[in-house]
Design an enzyme around this catalytic site. Structure first.
Site, PDB file in Angstrom:
ATOM      1  N   HIS A  19       0.859  -1.184   0.000  1.00  0.00           N
ATOM      2  CA  HIS A  19       0.000   0.000   0.000  1.00  0.00           C
ATOM      3  C   HIS A  19       0.895   1.234   0.000  1.00  0.00           C
ATOM      4  O   HIS A  19       1.626   1.477   0.965  1.00  0.00           O
ATOM      5  CB  HIS A  19      -0.913  -0.003   1.227  1.00  0.00           C
ATOM      6  CG  HIS A  19      -1.920  -1.104   1.206  1.00  0.00           C
ATOM      7  ND1 HIS A  19      -3.130  -1.000   0.547  1.00  0.00           N
ATOM      8  CD2 HIS A  19      -1.893  -2.351   1.733  1.00  0.00           C
ATOM      9  CE1 HIS A  19      -3.807  -2.129   0.687  1.00  0.00           C
ATOM     10  NE2 HIS A  19      -3.072  -2.962   1.396  1.00  0.00           N
ATOM     11  N   PHE A  20       0.832   1.993  -1.089  1.00  0.00           N
ATOM     12  CA  PHE A  20       1.702   3.155  -1.257  1.00  0.00           C
ATOM     13  C   PHE A  20       1.007   4.476  -0.925  1.00  0.00           C
ATOM     14  O   PHE A  20       1.661   5.504  -0.832  1.00  0.00           O
ATOM     15  CB  PHE A  20       2.233   3.206  -2.695  1.00  0.00           C
ATOM     16  CG  PHE A  20       3.536   2.481  -2.902  1.00  0.00           C
ATOM     17  CD1 PHE A  20       4.236   1.939  -1.837  1.00  0.00           C
ATOM     18  CD2 PHE A  20       4.067   2.358  -4.181  1.00  0.00           C
ATOM     19  CE1 PHE A  20       5.448   1.279  -2.035  1.00  0.00           C
ATOM     20  CE2 PHE A  20       5.274   1.703  -4.389  1.00  0.00           C
ATOM     21  CZ  PHE A  20       5.968   1.167  -3.318  1.00  0.00           C
ATOM     22  N   ARG A  21      -0.324   4.476  -0.823  1.00  0.00           N
ATOM     23  CA  ARG A  21      -1.057   5.715  -0.549  1.00  0.00           C
ATOM     24  C   ARG A  21      -0.763   6.748  -1.640  1.00  0.00           C
ATOM     25  O   ARG A  21      -0.301   6.419  -2.726  1.00  0.00           O
ATOM     26  CB  ARG A  21      -0.739   6.263   0.844  1.00  0.00           C
ATOM     27  CG  ARG A  21      -0.794   5.252   1.992  1.00  0.00           C
ATOM     28  CD  ARG A  21      -2.107   4.514   2.080  1.00  0.00           C
ATOM     29  NE  ARG A  21      -2.198   3.746   3.316  1.00  0.00           N
ATOM     30  CZ  ARG A  21      -2.995   2.701   3.487  1.00  0.00           C
ATOM     31  NH1 ARG A  21      -3.749   2.276   2.490  1.00  0.00           N
ATOM     32  NH2 ARG A  21      -3.044   2.080   4.654  1.00  0.00           N
ATOM     33  N   ASN A  45      -6.830   0.377  -3.588  1.00  0.00           N
ATOM     34  CA  ASN A  45      -7.961   0.846  -2.777  1.00  0.00           C
ATOM     35  C   ASN A  45      -7.694   2.221  -2.179  1.00  0.00           C
ATOM     36  O   ASN A  45      -7.581   2.412  -0.973  1.00  0.00           O
ATOM     37  CB  ASN A  45      -8.310  -0.168  -1.674  1.00  0.00           C
ATOM     38  CG  ASN A  45      -7.153  -0.500  -0.758  1.00  0.00           C
ATOM     39  OD1 ASN A  45      -5.995  -0.505  -1.169  1.00  0.00           O
ATOM     40  ND2 ASN A  45      -7.457  -0.795   0.503  1.00  0.00           N
ATOM     41  N   LYS A  99      -7.650  -6.476  -8.360  1.00  0.00           N
ATOM     42  CA  LYS A  99      -7.840  -6.780  -6.931  1.00  0.00           C
ATOM     43  C   LYS A  99      -9.323  -6.709  -6.564  1.00  0.00           C
ATOM     44  O   LYS A  99      -9.966  -5.676  -6.691  1.00  0.00           O
ATOM     45  CB  LYS A  99      -7.048  -5.789  -6.087  1.00  0.00           C
ATOM     46  CG  LYS A  99      -7.182  -5.992  -4.574  1.00  0.00           C
ATOM     47  CD  LYS A  99      -6.568  -7.295  -4.120  1.00  0.00           C
ATOM     48  CE  LYS A  99      -6.752  -7.487  -2.607  1.00  0.00           C
ATOM     49  NZ  LYS A  99      -5.931  -6.538  -1.827  1.00  0.00           N
ATOM     50  N   HIS A 170      -2.661 -12.224   1.402  1.00  0.00           N
ATOM     51  CA  HIS A 170      -2.350 -12.199   2.838  1.00  0.00           C
ATOM     52  C   HIS A 170      -3.099 -13.278   3.633  1.00  0.00           C
ATOM     53  O   HIS A 170      -3.888 -12.979   4.527  1.00  0.00           O
ATOM     54  CB  HIS A 170      -2.596 -10.818   3.442  1.00  0.00           C
ATOM     55  CG  HIS A 170      -3.856 -10.120   3.027  1.00  0.00           C
ATOM     56  ND1 HIS A 170      -5.109 -10.706   3.106  1.00  0.00           N
ATOM     57  CD2 HIS A 170      -4.049  -8.868   2.536  1.00  0.00           C
ATOM     58  CE1 HIS A 170      -6.008  -9.848   2.676  1.00  0.00           C
ATOM     59  NE2 HIS A 170      -5.398  -8.730   2.327  1.00  0.00           N
ATOM     60  N   ASP A 242       1.808  -6.568   2.696  1.00  0.00           N
ATOM     61  CA  ASP A 242       0.592  -5.836   3.068  1.00  0.00           C
ATOM     62  C   ASP A 242       0.949  -4.673   3.976  1.00  0.00           C
ATOM     63  O   ASP A 242       0.194  -4.314   4.880  1.00  0.00           O
ATOM     64  CB  ASP A 242      -0.433  -6.761   3.738  1.00  0.00           C
ATOM     65  CG  ASP A 242      -1.826  -6.123   3.850  1.00  0.00           C
ATOM     66  OD1 ASP A 242      -2.089  -5.140   3.132  1.00  0.00           O
ATOM     67  OD2 ASP A 242      -2.632  -6.592   4.674  1.00  0.00           O
ATOM     68  N   HIS A 246      -0.563   4.144   8.255  1.00  0.00           N
ATOM     69  CA  HIS A 246      -1.569   5.112   8.692  1.00  0.00           C
ATOM     70  C   HIS A 246      -0.889   6.097   9.634  1.00  0.00           C
ATOM     71  O   HIS A 246      -0.012   5.699  10.416  1.00  0.00           O
ATOM     72  CB  HIS A 246      -2.713   4.420   9.441  1.00  0.00           C
ATOM     73  CG  HIS A 246      -3.543   3.501   8.602  1.00  0.00           C
ATOM     74  ND1 HIS A 246      -4.529   3.952   7.750  1.00  0.00           N
ATOM     75  CD2 HIS A 246      -3.542   2.151   8.487  1.00  0.00           C
ATOM     76  CE1 HIS A 246      -5.099   2.911   7.148  1.00  0.00           C
ATOM     77  NE2 HIS A 246      -4.513   1.815   7.578  1.00  0.00           N
TER      78      HIS A 246
END
Length: 337
Positions: A19-21, A45, A99, A170, A242, A246
């Site tokens: 997750h790279f944001r 996402n 995905k 995952h 994964d 945050h």
């Protein structure tokens, strides 16, 4: 006995679930993966989701601009929805897979799939176009059983679409590991944290928000099944961190955000884990070779040297707390070439 540190060299390590944001967070976390990995599968996402060609190419350009001169190949995905054959044809040159998120099961998945039988036409098109299906495999049942309850859906897909490459993302249970040997077209990723922690580490004492993730960590027997498959370099199992950053105010808060940030410590912690189990000779397959064979990809060449030299994990990276913050890992990255 020699006091020289142990050493292992990994050729083109890959993180098959990242997750790279976007924006400022991306500026913080992307270089931590592009430094130590040769490539990674990027999750879609975001808000709004990566679900059209313009959004996909724009996001890819943002990632490349932050990666800069690092040797790193972003393998892109798009967010599953009811796509036409023509849309999938347009996506194919730009993506590694699509995905699928069941609606509402994890971060930013509210627009995911509510009823699988309504989107099987899209899945059939994917099979015809040889586009892999990556799945967050959880239901809305009791939290410890959500993955187990989803496994019949994987079996249904494997039987109905035998030429479709299906990736269980995952995985966290012994039952999921068992599926790898039962269906030719089912594969899986597993995280660092699910190889190490159980639910007890998260909630057995004081709640540890930085170990809260979805899928939630499970029972000791599940961890042992995952670890056994990983250190044996099961040919249908790949490393996918994964890693899900945050900011602190979203983790240390009521309504704690789900996600464990492992990108900066993943390779060193894996080397420590595999060394502990006398399996360093199988780390190359787990973090690179298996993924190359499963996805039929050739990543850029990048050699990472890891040695049994202690490394103290920082308390934070920007506004994100990593797994093992302020603890010492007994292995370090010492050279890249």
């Amino acid at each position: 006995m020699s006091d020289r540190p142990q050493q292992v060299v990994i050729n083109s390590p890959l993180d098959m679930h990242l997750h790279f944001r976007e924006g400022a967070m991306a500026q913080t976390v992307i270089p931590l993966s592009s430094y130590s990995f040769a490539g990674g599968v990027i999750m879609p996402n975001l808000v709004p989701a990566v679900n059209n060609l313009e959004r996909l190419t724009g996001y890819l350009q943002e990632i490349k601009s932050i990666v800069g001169d690092d040797v790193f190949q972003p393998y892109m995905t798009v967010f599953f929805k009811d796509y036409s054959y023509e849309e999938l044809e347009q996506f194919k040159p730009h993506i590694l897979g699509i995905k699928l998120y069941p609606a509402g099961v994890t971060t930013n998945s509210e627009d995911g799939v509510a009823a699988l039988d309504r989107v099987e036409t899209t899945i059939k098109y994917m099979e015809e176009l040889e586009i892999p299906l990556l799945v967050h495999g959880e239901t809305h049942g009791f939290v410890l059983d959500r993955e187990k309850l989803f496994l019949p859906i994987f079996e249904h897909l494997a039987n109905k679409f035998p030429r479709l490459k299906i990736i269980m993302e995952h995985i966290t249970t012994a039952e999921a590991v068992a599926l790898l040997d039962r269906y030719e077209n089912i594969f899986a990723t597993v995280t660092l944290h699910h190889l190490i922690i159980t639910l007890d580490d998260l909630a057995g004492g004081l709640l540890r928000p930085h170990l809260f993730c979805k899928p939630i960590a499970k029972r000791p027997e599940d961890r042992e099944a995952l670890l056994k498959a990983a250190i044996a370099a099961h040919p249908k199992l790949m490393f996918g961190s994964d890693s899900a950053p945050h900011p602190i105010d979203k983790k240390e808060a009521c309504g704690c955000a789900a996600g464990i940030f492992t990108a900066p410590i993943a390779l060193a912690a894996l080397a420590e884990l595999f060394a502990k189990h006398n399996a360093l000779d199988r780390l190359q397959a787990f973090v690179s070779d298996n993924a190359q064979k499963i996805y039929d990809i050739i990543p850029p060449q990048k050699f990472i040297t890891l040695e049994s030299i202690p490394f103290k994990v920082p308390a934070t990276y920007g506004d994100v707390v990593p797994m093992f913050a302020e603890r010492e890992i007994s292995w370090s990255i010492t050279k890249l070439f």
